[in-house]
Design an enzyme around this catalytic site. Sequence first.
Site, PDB file in Angstrom:
ATOM      1  N   GLU A 112       0.884  -1.161   0.000  1.00 52.78           N
ATOM      2  CA  GLU A 112       0.000   0.000   0.000  1.00 52.78           C
ATOM      3  C   GLU A 112       0.921   1.210   0.000  1.00 52.78           C
ATOM      4  OE1 GLU A 112      -1.685   3.066   1.448  1.00 52.78           O
ATOM      5  OE2 GLU A 112      -2.271   1.902   3.211  1.00 52.78           O
ATOM      6  N   CYS A 116      -1.334   8.750   3.352  1.00 50.59           N
ATOM      7  CA  CYS A 116      -1.304   8.455   1.920  1.00 50.59           C
ATOM      8  C   CYS A 116      -2.655   8.755   1.299  1.00 50.59           C
ATOM      9  CB  CYS A 116      -0.859   7.032   1.667  1.00 50.59           C
ATOM     10  SG  CYS A 116      -1.905   5.857   2.449  1.00 50.59           S
TER      11      CYS A 116
HETATM   12  C1  UN1 Z   1      -1.693   5.684   4.976  1.00 46.45           C
HETATM   13  O1  UN1 Z   1      -1.665   6.897   5.173  1.00 46.45           O
HETATM   14  O2  UN1 Z   1      -0.626   5.048   4.873  1.00 46.45           O
HETATM   15  O3  UN1 Z   1      -8.137   6.483   5.269  1.00 46.45           O
HETATM   16  C2  UN1 Z   1      -2.926   4.892   4.828  1.00 46.45           C
HETATM   17  C3  UN1 Z   1      -7.169   6.938   5.867  1.00 46.45           C
HETATM   18  C4  UN1 Z   1      -6.140   6.018   6.432  1.00 46.45           C
HETATM   19  C5  UN1 Z   1      -5.011   5.971   5.462  1.00 46.45           C
HETATM   20  C6  UN1 Z   1      -3.934   5.099   5.889  1.00 46.45           C
HETATM   21  N1  UN1 Z   1      -6.693   4.720   6.684  1.00 46.45           N
HETATM   22  O4  UN1 Z   1      -6.990   8.140   6.002  1.00 46.45           O
END
Ligand code: UN1
Length: 496
Positions: free
Chosen positions: A255, A289
Amino acid sequence: LSNDQQLATIAAALRESVAVAWSARPSPGSDAPAQAVRNPADRRDLVGYVVEATSTQVDAALSLAHDAAASWAATSPDHRADCLMRAADLLEVRMPSLLGLIMREAGKSLPNAVAEVREAVDFLRYYAEQGRGLHAPDCAPLGVVTCISPWNFPLAIFTGQVAAALAAGNCVLAKPAEETPLIAAQAVALLHEAGVPLGVLQILPGQGAVGAQLVADARTRGVVFTGSTDVAKLIQSVLAKRLNPDGAPVPLIAETGGQNALVVDSSALTEQVVADVLVSAFDSAGQRCSALRVLCVQEEVAGRTLAMLRGALRELSIGNPDRLSVDIGPVITPEAQAGITAHIDRMRGAGFAVHHMPLPADCAEGSFVPPTIIEISDLAALTREVFGPVLHVLRYPRDGLDKLLTEINATGFALTFGLHTRIDETVARVISQARAGNIYVNRNLIGAVVGVQPFGGHGLSGTGPKAGGPLYLRRLLSKLPAEAGFALGREQDLSG
Ligand code: UN1
């Protein structure tokens, strides 16, 4: 408890946690020198010490995990799920003391730290329940799984990766981000206390070399990674050089990053857009992210939207999260601060209009970047993901929506995407073209909920399956019954 009482309790726990010398060390013990971990909000506050794993220790940990794999795989799914459920309960009880550590080690605000613990609890319970379903006699775990986790969710993502791999019956070697080993060490201690044997879950703090050694070793039978696209590609290329003993490719769940866009047309409610943009772009200092990177506004409403956005930005409070009312904390390291600042300077130098909120004087000591808005004229001006509190704004003409969507898709990233409109046909038209893993309509882009809104991307943003979703555990198994709807997900992406 009332809000005030809760805040008082948390503030007291926070003061107490300042006196604790947290530490992270690989098991078994090490003679390597301990290194200080400091708070990014002032770079002085000593949070604790980390002893990084040597390559001999990484090798010993791989052997131990390899030897423990058969007995852990032979435990019942219910036994493994019970351990994870106990860990979830412990995490809830310990929440007050962990909040201070998360805030100090990762620079998180209080609400973000609370959300972090809650999400870790959710991951534990969700994967525990999913794991209970793996009773079929021919379900087989992979063996040893390496989990490499990021600093931006040092508890939630760390725990989620580990919980999934354990629930599926695998032994885990966990390499936490070098910036946030202390909270990861607490999560591991808690899982051990909940009944996960020492050889089944081991933490290996360290730099990239630790992860590289783990990934390259043939005893690693699967990898879970959250971090940059570049590192994910590197891991994928290393894993592609070998097969697991059953002849199947070594699975990778990655991810990674995004160039996340929000498209706003002239029918959208500007007040709601502004509220959602503030959260999407600047919560967690933009270090998610999922965060919004490019706000694409139809030109008729762009001036009004930008003016309101700049006004609303001035209302946010930025500073050391030890002031519990702070909305935006520091970025993670001086290097991150320098990289984001260099991007802002480059964009200003290229002639783009840059607006930023002034930093209060007490931010001078820490790794702070002022929340910044940059007006761009073309998506091509963005060549990489900027992982911080920087929002780019692009105006598009009334008849330019299809071209815009094509350009957004052409970035190759496909993580989160948002749309604000009150026209039903536009919703249908846009979401049929958008490629992102998570598409949000008339709301913000962050805060996916475990089990309810599984989270993940494709293209340059990851391999799938989505975290907190029903397909995740399957990628961590080597065998499943072949009946319809129960097949192994093997689709992978990142190759660009
Ligand atoms: C990340 O920033 O690595 O939906 C993923 C969201 C979080 C994102 C996590 N679950 O903002």
